[in-house]
Design an enzyme around this catalytic site. Structure first.
Site, mmCIF file in Angstrom:
data_model
loop_
_atom_site.group_PDB
_atom_site.id
_atom_site.type_symbol
_atom_site.label_atom_id
_atom_site.label_comp_id
_atom_site.label_asym_id
_atom_site.label_seq_id
_atom_site.Cartn_x
_atom_site.Cartn_y
_atom_site.Cartn_z
ATOM 1 N N ASP A 51 0.822 -1.221 0.000
ATOM 2 C CA ASP A 51 0.000 0.000 0.000
ATOM 3 C C ASP A 51 0.854 1.268 0.000
ATOM 4 O O ASP A 51 2.068 1.225 0.209
ATOM 5 C CB ASP A 51 -0.959 -0.002 1.203
ATOM 6 N N ASN B 21 -6.996 -3.238 14.574
ATOM 7 C CA ASN B 21 -8.406 -3.404 14.197
ATOM 8 C C ASN B 21 -8.608 -4.568 13.221
ATOM 9 O O ASN B 21 -9.682 -4.719 12.660
ATOM 10 C CB ASN B 21 -8.957 -2.104 13.600
ATOM 11 N N HIS C 184 -6.958 -5.072 10.353
ATOM 12 C CA HIS C 184 -6.706 -4.821 8.928
ATOM 13 C C HIS C 184 -5.442 -5.545 8.459
ATOM 14 O O HIS C 184 -4.522 -5.803 9.234
ATOM 15 C CB HIS C 184 -6.674 -3.322 8.594
ATOM 16 N N GLU D 164 -9.380 -1.917 5.747
ATOM 17 C CA GLU D 164 -9.980 -1.640 7.046
ATOM 18 C C GLU D 164 -11.212 -2.527 7.248
ATOM 19 O O GLU D 164 -11.715 -3.129 6.290
ATOM 20 C CB GLU D 164 -10.364 -0.154 7.115
HETATM 21 P P1 PGA Z 1 2.488 -1.963 12.893
HETATM 22 O O1 PGA Z 1 1.395 -1.957 11.742
HETATM 23 O O2 PGA Z 1 3.485 -2.998 12.512
HETATM 24 O O3 PGA Z 1 3.046 -0.574 12.868
HETATM 25 O O4 PGA Z 1 1.779 -2.299 14.161
HETATM 26 C C1 PGA Z 1 0.829 -3.164 11.315
HETATM 27 C C2 PGA Z 1 -0.347 -2.871 10.426
HETATM 28 O O5 PGA Z 1 -1.062 -1.896 10.675
HETATM 29 O O6 PGA Z 1 -0.562 -3.630 9.477
#
Ligand code: PGA
Length: 259
Positions: A66, A135, A137, A142
């Site tokens: 992304d 969450n 994702h 999302e």
């Molecule tokens: P993080 O992000 O490794 O910074 O916790 C993971 C994600 O949101 O996919």
């Protein structure tokens, strides 16, 4: 799902890095799907060390999950910048074989469709690396993302934007939109490797591994993928119910022959 619970973060990072290195050794033409975020930084540091010991990225093609809409590749908080700083500048990858969506494309809808087509033209992703958001994702899919979605534009939740604020200056907030591979794109990878560490991920991990397959937790779609390995440290594994079973099948997070 193969669930590997390692004794601490360093062991989880080592296990995930070895998995990627073995995959690269088996396929000279591998297409790696790459992820960003805090969890991946120590993993990329480990891959850089393996590169110093002889692991070559020269024939690897990469596609990142992304990119924020509105950020040019040279913006310090863009995922283009993240990947250069975290990995690409330190290994022998051919820059022309590294791919991320252009956040500054004049037509982001067309850019998303073109990105999906470029992945297909490469022959498809052989190993997709993933983190998981608190969450649930994966990529920037999302909650309530279609589990069949292609690469497209997603509106970010406030919680995701807050979680990513530290990557931006104090006078700047994370963009509200991103181009992200879809859940369907991710499920098309021949193999997935998800890495999650720390107690903040424990609820999302439990929903992903043991909850119902549901768009409210996009990572749960990985239950429908025939070759997914989930690498965890103990802190990320505390909310699952079948932890004893996972330890029994894979003592110390070892990838045993049978799942
Ligand atoms: P993080 O992000 O490794 O910074 O916790 C993971 C994600 O949101 O996919």
């Amino acid at each position: 799902m193969r669930v590997l619970i390692c004794k601490d973060e360093a062991s989880a990072i080592a296990r995930a890095a070895d998995h990627i290195a073995e995959h690269m050794a088996q396929r000279s033409d591998c297409v790696l799907g790459l992820a960003t975020g805090g969890t991946m930084l120590p993993l990329y540091r480990r891959l850089i060390r393996l590169h110093a010991d002889g692991l070559s990225f020269a024939s690897v093609t990469t596609f990142n999950l992304d990119e924020y809409i509105g950020l040019a590749p040279d913006h310090p908080a863009s995922y283009h910048s993240y990947m250069r700083k975290a990995l690409f500048d330190h290994v022998d990858v051919d820059p022309s074989r590294t791919h991320l969506p252009r956040g500054d494309a004049a037509d982001p809808v067309a850019e998303a469709a073109d990105y999906e087509a470029r992945i297909a033209r490469s022959g498809g992703i052989s190993l997709q690396l993933l983190g998981v958001g608190r969450n649930g994702h994966i990529g920037f899919n999302e909650p309530t993302s279609s589990l069949a979605s292609p690469t497209r534009i997603k509106t970010l939740t406030e919680s995701t934007r807050r979680a990513n604020q530290p990557y931006f200056g104090s006078d700047e907030t994370p963009p509200g939109y991103a181009i992200t591979m879809g859940v369907g794109t991710i499920l098309s990878a021949r193999e997935c490797l998800l890495l999650a560490t720390g107690s903040a991920k424990a609820n999302a991990v439990a929903a992903m591994v043991e909850g119902p397959v549901a768009a409210v937790c996009p990572a749960s779609a990985l239950q429908m993928h025939a070759r997914t390995t989930v690498v965890l440290d103990r802190d990320a594994a505390t909310e699952m119910k079948l932890t004893d079973y996972y330890h029994h099948v894979h003592p110390d997070g070892e990838a045993t022959r049978f799942d």
